[in-house]
Design a protein around this motif. Structure first.
Motif, PDB file in Angstrom:
ATOM      1  N   THR A   1     -17.958  -0.005  -1.957  1.00 56.66           N
ATOM      2  CA  THR A   1     -16.873   0.715  -2.812  1.00 56.66           C
ATOM      3  C   THR A   1     -16.797   1.980  -1.796  1.00 56.66           C
ATOM      4  O   THR A   1     -15.317   2.064  -1.582  1.00 56.66           O
ATOM      5  N   PRO A   2     -17.663   2.733  -1.229  1.00 55.12           N
ATOM      6  CA  PRO A   2     -17.311   3.970  -0.110  1.00 55.12           C
ATOM      7  C   PRO A   2     -16.161   3.428   0.790  1.00 55.12           C
ATOM      8  O   PRO A   2     -15.378   4.290   1.101  1.00 55.12           O
ATOM      9  N   PRO A   3     -16.462   2.458   1.285  1.00 52.24           N
ATOM     10  CA  PRO A   3     -15.642   2.115   2.619  1.00 52.24           C
ATOM     11  C   PRO A   3     -14.275   1.727   2.210  1.00 52.24           C
ATOM     12  O   PRO A   3     -13.222   1.835   2.674  1.00 52.24           O
ATOM     13  N   THR A   4     -13.986   1.262   0.938  1.00 55.14           N
ATOM     14  CA  THR A   4     -12.766   0.925   0.127  1.00 55.14           C
ATOM     15  C   THR A   4     -12.076   2.473  -0.015  1.00 55.14           C
ATOM     16  O   THR A   4     -10.826   2.587   0.328  1.00 55.14           O
ATOM     17  N   ALA A   5     -12.888   3.383  -0.497  1.00 60.40           N
ATOM     18  CA  ALA A   5     -12.310   4.633  -0.848  1.00 60.40           C
ATOM     19  C   ALA A   5     -11.898   5.360   0.723  1.00 60.40           C
ATOM     20  O   ALA A   5     -10.843   5.738   0.784  1.00 60.40           O
ATOM     21  N   VAL A   6     -12.537   5.100   1.764  1.00 60.99           N
ATOM     22  CA  VAL A   6     -12.265   5.770   3.166  1.00 60.99           C
ATOM     23  C   VAL A   6     -10.792   4.836   3.443  1.00 60.99           C
ATOM     24  O   VAL A   6     -10.067   5.762   4.149  1.00 60.99           O
ATOM     25  N   ALA A   7     -10.771   3.799   3.364  1.00 60.39           N
ATOM     26  CA  ALA A   7      -9.360   3.293   3.517  1.00 60.39           C
ATOM     27  C   ALA A   7      -8.220   3.754   2.903  1.00 60.39           C
ATOM     28  O   ALA A   7      -7.052   3.852   3.200  1.00 60.39           O
ATOM     29  N   LEU A   8      -8.479   3.907   1.439  1.00 58.72           N
ATOM     30  CA  LEU A   8      -7.312   4.637   0.570  1.00 58.72           C
ATOM     31  C   LEU A   8      -6.884   6.001   1.258  1.00 58.72           C
ATOM     32  O   LEU A   8      -5.844   6.290   1.227  1.00 58.72           O
ATOM     33  N   MET A   9      -8.068   6.687   1.555  1.00 57.98           N
ATOM     34  CA  MET A   9      -8.003   7.813   2.039  1.00 57.98           C
ATOM     35  C   MET A   9      -7.123   7.765   3.354  1.00 57.98           C
ATOM     36  O   MET A   9      -6.104   8.662   3.619  1.00 57.98           O
ATOM     37  N   GLY A  10      -7.690   6.800   4.201  1.00 56.11           N
ATOM     38  CA  GLY A  10      -6.601   6.755   5.507  1.00 56.11           C
ATOM     39  C   GLY A  10      -5.657   6.465   5.328  1.00 56.11           C
ATOM     40  O   GLY A  10      -4.492   6.803   6.093  1.00 56.11           O
ATOM     41  N   ALA A  11      -5.108   5.449   4.442  1.00 52.14           N
ATOM     42  CA  ALA A  11      -3.750   5.048   4.124  1.00 52.14           C
ATOM     43  C   ALA A  11      -2.810   6.110   3.732  1.00 52.14           C
ATOM     44  O   ALA A  11      -1.699   6.323   4.169  1.00 52.14           O
ATOM     45  N   GLU A  12      -3.641   7.062   2.815  1.00 52.34           N
ATOM     46  CA  GLU A  12      -2.680   8.176   2.336  1.00 52.34           C
ATOM     47  C   GLU A  12      -2.327   9.063   3.611  1.00 52.34           C
ATOM     48  O   GLU A  12      -1.240   9.634   3.770  1.00 52.34           O
ATOM     49  N   ARG A  13      -3.503   9.530   4.391  1.00 57.67           N
ATOM     50  CA  ARG A  13      -3.351  10.607   5.767  1.00 57.67           C
ATOM     51  C   ARG A  13      -2.191   9.848   6.313  1.00 57.67           C
ATOM     52  O   ARG A  13      -1.428  10.527   6.888  1.00 57.67           O
ATOM     53  N   GLU A  14      -2.289   8.464   6.425  1.00 52.53           N
ATOM     54  CA  GLU A  14      -1.041   8.034   7.587  1.00 52.53           C
ATOM     55  C   GLU A  14       0.218   7.569   7.103  1.00 52.53           C
ATOM     56  O   GLU A  14       0.945   7.408   7.648  1.00 52.53           O
ATOM     57  N   GLY A  15       0.054   7.588   5.723  1.00 54.79           N
ATOM     58  CA  GLY A  15       1.442   7.267   5.193  1.00 54.79           C
ATOM     59  C   GLY A  15       1.691   5.584   5.067  1.00 54.79           C
ATOM     60  O   GLY A  15       2.902   5.294   5.624  1.00 54.79           O
ATOM     61  N   LEU A  16       0.379   4.884   5.250  1.00 61.29           N
ATOM     62  CA  LEU A  16       0.711   3.384   5.409  1.00 61.29           C
ATOM     63  C   LEU A  16       1.360   2.867   4.153  1.00 61.29           C
ATOM     64  O   LEU A  16       0.491   2.425   3.359  1.00 61.29           O
ATOM     65  N   ASP A  17       2.524   2.895   4.171  1.00 57.34           N
ATOM     66  CA  ASP A  17       3.141   2.356   2.793  1.00 57.34           C
ATOM     67  C   ASP A  17       3.177   1.084   2.481  1.00 57.34           C
ATOM     68  O   ASP A  17       3.451   0.389   1.428  1.00 57.34           O
ATOM     69  N   ASN A  18       2.803   0.073   3.451  1.00 55.92           N
ATOM     70  CA  ASN A  18       2.826  -1.205   3.128  1.00 55.92           C
ATOM     71  C   ASN A  18       1.445  -1.535   2.916  1.00 55.92           C
ATOM     72  O   ASN A  18       1.241  -2.956   2.903  1.00 55.92           O
TER      73      ASN A  18
END
Lengths: 346, 375
Positions: free
Chosen positions: B147-164
């Motif tokens: 779960t924590p790695p998924t959380a890191v990915a969510l935050m990374g996506a938010e930070r980078e604005g990875l909208d896809n």
């Protein structure tokens, strides 16, 4: 105008295009300037639809193998060397002397000629090293996206002396099971490249021609039952094949199975069992128990058998189970793998 | 192999085995559940049952993340890949899990679904970056460890604005499942299953710590020993459980002190809290609906939530009628008690969840332990 001039292939920057499979001048040029240049020999030079081969005394052994691999180049080898070694080994483990190979190439449009030349050079070197000749071949080109760079099918023919009679069905209870060296090197070399896993020391494929080693075993006169090369599916699959064919069981000693620490570590990391991982230059030998020590000595005297070990013995088992005494002290089955080895998540 | 071989030492194992044989009282029967698939796998792979006395029995619990993933969830992932044309990123061992209509992710891939195996959520982010015109969905499964790695990915996506990029969140919780088993009628009222203690998870506990198990020890009066995934860890944990049972104690003990603390990994816990909240209920394959047993993505990250983004509606799908996985996961049955085991249900053609991953009770028994009960 020079009537007989053709601009040479651009082997540095050129690419395969659909013309190279068209049967016209472009194809002839590719064969002449790339394939024949590196693979050439008297038999290939006959240049007919089929190659006439001198009949040898004894019986003929024939085997075929198609090679598809990503990446095409990997530590310890490439698809070219692999295509030669794979088929040479299939003929050699029958106890035969491999002599001739055919090579069929399926090339993807756009494939760099420089890479193709590297692959063909590597095939030539592998064939030379194994003492075999590539005597006939074929090239087809498919549109971009319809193949993965290059696929190579090789077929091998070898000669089997009378009196040599090895078969997967010949193992008997009490026989010794030997392996010529460490397991899992090829599969983990490929997997670490494919998945871009970085290890401190790169894992190198064991891709090698085994016919020198098998010839030494045949010459030694020990009581051999069978030889096999444990490629896809690894040691586990090949031993299960033998158990099925010979209608016997098997007990392995985990502590005796040679494995490189890096391979063991990589398997551990990915949750894979090294017993399921492919080898391309290893030999399984089943021999009479009384011949085990002599066979082991012959294996170890050869550069490709330095780490040879007896890893178990054949048992009488109506279920044809391959079992293993674990290093830990328990016992477990060694089963075929279901499908491809897939990493575990936890 | 350094730092691994030390935990697989046969001579040490024999020493612990002798202690278990000496201390397990002949008039008692000991039934311990190892919750985690990692333990199930280690027990089978190293042949641990051979080292235990006959009256010390291990029950394989539901802690194989792939096994408890319900069919309906895999159906959603297949739907996204096949019908919605997304690039679906999945962990390797999820590929073979059987879903509805004879499909699996592997078969959906063969039918043209763009399904890619990844090693970490970071790989999924990279694929999203490299394919800005494609929708990329991370099929996020697993317990507290993944779960924590998924959380890191969510935050990374938010930070980078990875909208896809989005996540199909199927993360589940260990304590809820243990409570569910202890509350099942077979264990609680009927007395069909005697459960004398638990081997607590290794990797999960590095994240959540040993504290969450204190509740079970007290409330259900069951000893819990948290253990690493190496075979010596498991042997030592069994010995510690035998000792607790003999002494009439029910405490949380930690065999895995080299990695697990009482509080766990606070930083990872904070990340999870920031990104996820509890689902009211979630279906587990084999266990059915388990209240407050899974996580969903918080509102703040809603645009990265595949369920919202693709307007997905969950449809439960039943297992094969004769499949005994549910009973096996609760310790009521053993794999060989199931009529499907080894006949139509094998690792090559799994029907039920326990046959899917090598961590599942049935697959582990089929692959490693079949010689103990040959048909």
């Amino acid at each position: 105008m020079k009537t007989d001039y053709t601009r040479p292939l651009d082997l540095k920057h050129g690419h395969i295009d659909m013309n190279h499979g068209g049967g016209g001048r472009a194809m002839q040029q590719l064969i002449r300037e790339l394939f024949a240049k590196h693979l050439g020999n008297d038999l290939l030079a006959q240049g007919n639809d089929g190659t006439v081969l001198p009949v040898q005394p004894g019986r003929l052994v024939m085997s075929t193998d198609s090679h598809v691999i990503t990446p095409l180049f990997f530590p310890g080898g490439d698809i070219g060397a692999l295509a030669v070694h794979g088929t040479v080994n299939d003929v050699a483990v029958m106890g035969a002397t491999p002599l001739w190979l055919s090579a069929g190439f399926i090339l993807e449009e756009g494939f760099p000629l420089a890479d193709l030349e590297r692959i063909v050079q590597s095939m030539a070197a592998a064939a030379h090293g194994a003492g075999v000749q590539i005597v006939t071949g074929d090239t087809q080109v498919v549109e971009r996206g319809k193949a993965d760079g290059v696929f190579i099918t090789t077929t091998g023919v070898g000669v089997l002396l009378d009196g040599v009679n090895l078969s997967g069905a010949h193992a008997r209870p009490g026989d010794a099971v030997l392996i010529s060296g460490t397991i899992g090197d090829h599969g983990m070399a490929i997997m670490s490249q494919r998945e871009n896993l970085q290890f401190a020391a790169p894992i190198v494929s064991d891709s090698a021609a085994l016919n020198g080693l098998t010839a030494a075993l045949i010459a030694s006169g020990t009581e051999l039952r069978l030889m096999r090369d444990p490629t896809r599916g690894g040691l586990a699959a090949t031993l299960n094949e033998i158990a099925q064919q010979s209608r016997c069981g098997m007990t392995l000693m985990e502590a005796a199975i040679p494995i490189q620490p890096a391979v063991e570590g990589a398997c551990e990391l990915l949750g894979l069992d090294p017993l399921n991982i492919a080898n391309e230059g290893k030999l399984i030998v089943v021999c009479a128990a009384a011949s085990a020590e002599a066979t082991l000595q012959t294996l170890r005297a050869h550069p490709l058998g330095r780490n040879a070990a007896q890893i178990g013995s054949i048992t009488d088992d109506p279920h044809h189970f391959v079992q293993m005494q674990t290093r830990f002290g328990g016992r477990r089955m060694v089963d075929w793998l279901s499908g491809e080895p897939l990493p575990r998540i936890c | 192999m350094k730092f691994v071989d030390e935990f697989r030492d046969g001579a040490l194992a024999q020493g612990i085995a002798r202690a278990i044989h000496a201390e397990a009282q002949p008039h008692r029967r000991y039934a311990f559940m190892e919750f985690c698939g990692g333990h199930t796998h280690a027990i089978a792979r190293y042949g641990i049952p051979d080292l235990l006395p006959a009256h010390v029995r291990m029950i394989h619990g539901p802690g194989c993340p792939v096994c408890v993933l319900p069919i309906g969830r895999i159906d959603l992932a297949i739907y996204l890949a096949v019908k919605r044309g997304v690039i679906l990123c999945t962990y390797g061992d999820t590929l073979r899990v059987p879903a509805s209509d004879g499909l699996s992710l592997l078969r959906a891939k063969a039918q043209g679904g763009d399904i890619r195996m990844i090693y970490s959520p970071e790989d999924a982010l990279r694929i999203a970056r490299d394919n800005p015109k494609r929708e990329v969905v991370l099929f996020a499964i697993g317990f507290e460890t993944t779960t924590p790695p998924t959380a890191v990915a969510l935050m990374g996506a938010e930070r980078e604005g990875l909208d896809n990029f989005s996540v199909l969140c199927c993360h589940v919780l260990t304590p809820a499942a243990i409570a569910h088993i202890l509350d099942s009628p077979e264990v609680r009222d009927l007395g069909l299953v005697s459960l004398d203690g638990f081997i607590g998870p290794a990797h999960v506990s590095t994240i959540i710590g040993s504290q969450p198990y204190e509740f079970f020890a007290e409330e259900y009066r069951k000893p819990v020993v948290i253990a690493g995934f190496e075979p010596l860890d498991v042997m030592q944990a069994i010995l510690m459980l035998v000792r607790q049972v003999n002494a009439g104690r029910f405490a949380v003990e930690n065999e895995f002190t080299r990695a697990v603390s009482r509080a766990g990994n606070r930083r990872a816990q904070a990340l999870v809290v920031e990104c996820f909240e509890l689902r009211k209920h979630f279906e587990w394959r084999g266990l059915g609906e388990v209240p407050y047993s899974a996580l969903k993505i918080r509102e703040r990250f809603a645009r990265f939530d595949a369920e919202a983004r693709f307007d997905l509606a969950y449809q439960p799908a039943p297992d094969h009628k004769a499949c005994a996985c549910g009973a096996i996961l609760r310790g009521v049955k053993q794999p060989i008690d199931c009529t499907l085991f080894g006949t139509i249900c094998t690792p090559d053609t799994p029907m039920g969840s326990c046959m899917v991953s090598s961590e599942g009770a049935c697959a582990a028994h089929y692959t490693y332990g079949r010689h103990r009960s040959p048909a």
